[in-house]
Scaffold this active site. Structure first.
Site, short mmCIF file in Angstrom:
data_model
loop_
_atom_site.label_atom_id
_atom_site.label_comp_id
_atom_site.label_asym_id
_atom_site.label_seq_id
_atom_site.Cartn_x
_atom_site.Cartn_y
_atom_site.Cartn_z
N CYS A 1 1.53 1.48 7.66
CA CYS A 1 2.60 1.14 8.62
C CYS A 1 1.99 0.86 10.00
O CYS A 1 1.34 -0.15 10.19
CB CYS A 1 3.64 2.25 8.65
SG CYS A 1 5.21 1.74 9.40
N HIS B 1 5.17 3.26 3.19
CA HIS B 1 4.60 4.62 3.24
C HIS B 1 4.32 5.12 1.83
O HIS B 1 5.22 5.61 1.14
CB HIS B 1 5.56 5.57 3.95
CG HIS B 1 5.65 5.35 5.42
ND1 HIS B 1 4.81 5.97 6.31
CD2 HIS B 1 6.44 4.54 6.15
CE1 HIS B 1 5.11 5.57 7.55
NE2 HIS B 1 6.09 4.70 7.47
N GLU C 1 2.79 7.76 1.09
CA GLU C 1 2.70 9.22 1.07
C GLU C 1 4.01 9.91 0.74
O GLU C 1 4.03 11.09 0.40
CB GLU C 1 2.16 9.74 2.42
CG GLU C 1 3.11 9.60 3.60
CD GLU C 1 2.96 8.28 4.33
OE1 GLU C 1 3.25 8.23 5.54
OE2 GLU C 1 2.57 7.29 3.69
#
Length: 519
Positions: free
Chosen positions: A81, A166, A168
């Site tokens: 990002c 993202h 994660e």
């Protein structure tokens, strides 16, 4: 030295999730503020860099930038990002604001062969208002989404990659595989971060820090302090003396259970101090949560200092601080994320004290702590105990603290926990968690009263909130969808059995935007 990845934090509240996902893939990593001096980073001898997200835009004045040493290292880079946008800007590409912002679930289309993400379409989680207008020299567009023409880019020769989404977060289903591929396939990290290596490294660090000095351990009976104490005992043996302070802020029958487990089952030398009156006096008229934490932290340390003098003034004090504590307290030595709250064993400690703190779990996540506890042979009732805040019921008894309100909360909490346990909805191990199982559940006594009717008489009594969440890492959490009949049974028992409570509410807020605890 174990292979590793260095994660540069640009201020995202979710940076720690990158570390969590990598560690789940047995890859060791550490978080560093983006402006960390190179010495401490390269002491780690990383095999690659990951650049985190950020709430900022790269074209703003004084926006965080990628340090030159990252590029000079010639190591692989993955920008996430903001990290992707910072990578673009640093290498003379162009980043601009877009009117078509992209937040939430999106479809990533990868159309060119690469070592990070296979060709095809997959669901990812977006959260951005900027986009890449001009790619840096040497980069290729590898994937796109509906509102991001460049959602995935790479310089395959230099092993630089950028993703607009993202990986994660759990909402990117294949995110952990993307991070694993970057670390293991691209950076060539050996995935050797295991429970055994965690324990071995922790023991080495403890021995190096304390030498042959006497050590005191602050034990509460919770998962974190118990595992920290057991790890230190494994490292230094008889040099450790555990101290349990009975402060009046524990759950029902908890003080008895703590003493029984630590003394009888773990065989740890334990000193018990009755300080209930001191804590009640110190918390009198204190209603703000940060003030409660400060008072409790101060009292804990002062009592330990008093006890230490009786034992020859040991230099070291063990605490069960874990990584979420550090992140939410915004410890300056690790990240610049916004401060959420202080923990009495992190941000609530007094500036001057007689101890050097030993925190063997400081950079471990909760599931890593539990894995270490099991590895050490701790009882299941300790390892899989419900999480409990350091300040205890002081931050679940909102508003004024006194014996009457604390006892009321204890009774409510005991009923809630008992009924969840009877329904097999308390998490007792990772493998035994049910579909509706709760990772953490507790009651909160609110500083408000409501009108009710009991026995045809008007009542004006306190309100309790029930909180139950499901989570893997305690950095994000969702509210548990408990069966309606169970909630009704719990509510009925509370208002009938606990004097002074006439209304029960159920918290249906996720984290974020809320935290798991109310204070």
């Amino acid at each position: 030295m174990i292979d590793s990845i260095a994660i540069l934090d640009f201020g995202s509240q979710y940076t720690q999730l990158i570390a969590r996902r990598l560690r789940a893939a047995n890859v060791y990593c550490e978080l560093f503020p983006w402006n960390t001096e190179p010495g401490s980073i390269f002491a780690l001898k990383p095999k690659g860099f990951i650049l985190s997200g950020s709430p900022l835009s790269v074209y703003l004045e004084n926006a965080p930038q990628i340090p030159d040493y990252v590029f000079e290292s010639d190591l692989p880079i993955l920008g996430i990002c903001y990290g992707m946008q910072a990578l673009t800007k640093a290498l003379n590409g162009v980043v601009a604001e877009t009117k078509d912002r992209e937040y939430g679930s999106a479809q990533l289309n990868v159309f060119q062969e690469n070592p990070l993400i296979p060709i095809g379409e997959q669901t990812v989680w977006m959260s951005h208002g900027d986009l890449i207008e001009v790619l840096p020299e040497g980069f290729t567009r590898l994937g796109y989404s509906e509102n991001s023409p460049v959602a995935f880019m790479g310089n395959l020769k230099r092993k630089y990659f950028g993703v607009q989404f993202h990986p994660e977060v759990q909402h990117t289903p294949n995110g952990i595989e993307i991070l694993r591929r970057f670390a293991i396939d691209i950076c060539k990290v050996e995935p050797s971060w295991t429970t055994g290596s965690i324990l071995d490294t922790g023991i080495q660090n403890i021995k190096a820090q304390v030498g042959d000095e006497l050590i005191l351990s602050a034990v509460s009976g919770g998962v974190d302090s118990s595992v920290a104490t057991a790890m230190v005992q494994k490292a230094v043996g008889d040099q450790l003396i555990a101290i349990f302070i009975e402060n009046g802020l524990l759950r029902k029958d908890e003080a008895f259970q703590v003493k029984r487990v630590l003394q009888e089952q773990l065989g740890i030398e334990l000193i018990v101090i009755d300080a209930v009156d001191r804590f009640m006096e110190g918390l009198k008229n204190i209603v703000l949560p940060e003030e409660k934490r400060t008072v409790i932290g101060e009292l804990f340390i002062r009592i330990f200092e008093e006890e230490a003098k009786k034992l020859g003034s040991p230099k070291f004090l063990v605490q069960g601080t874990i990584y979420p504590d550090v992140v939410e307290s915004s410890a300056p030595d690790r990240n610049h994320a916004q401060k959420i709250k202080s923990h009495h064993n992190v941000g609530g400690l007094p500036e001057k004290m007689d101890f050097e703190i030993v925190e063997p779990l400081r950079y471990l996540f909760k599931d890593e702590v539990r894995a270490v506890g099991e590895y050490l042979g701790l009882p299941k009732e300790i390892v899989w105990r419900q999480p409990f805040p350091g300040p205890g019921l002081a931050v679940r008894c909102l508003g004024e603290i006194n014996f009457e309100r604390l006892n009321r909360l204890r009774e409510v909490d005991a009923i809630f926990t008992q009924e969840l346990e009877n329904a097999n909805l308390l998490l007792v191990s990772k493998n035994e968690q049910q579909t509706l199982g709760t990772s953490q559940a507790f009651a909160v006594l609110l500083p408000i009263k409501s009108v009710g009717v009991m026995g045809d008489q008007r009542t004006y009594q306190e309100v309790v909130a029930l909180r139950a969440v499901t989570t893997e890492d305690f950095m994000t959490a969702d509210w548990a969808r408990l069966p309606y009949d169970l909630i009704a049974k719990i509510s009925n028992r509370i208002v009938n059995e606990v004097k002074g409570v006439n209304r029960v509410v159920y918290d249906i807020t996720s984290k974020p935007p809320a935290t798991i605890e109310w204070e």
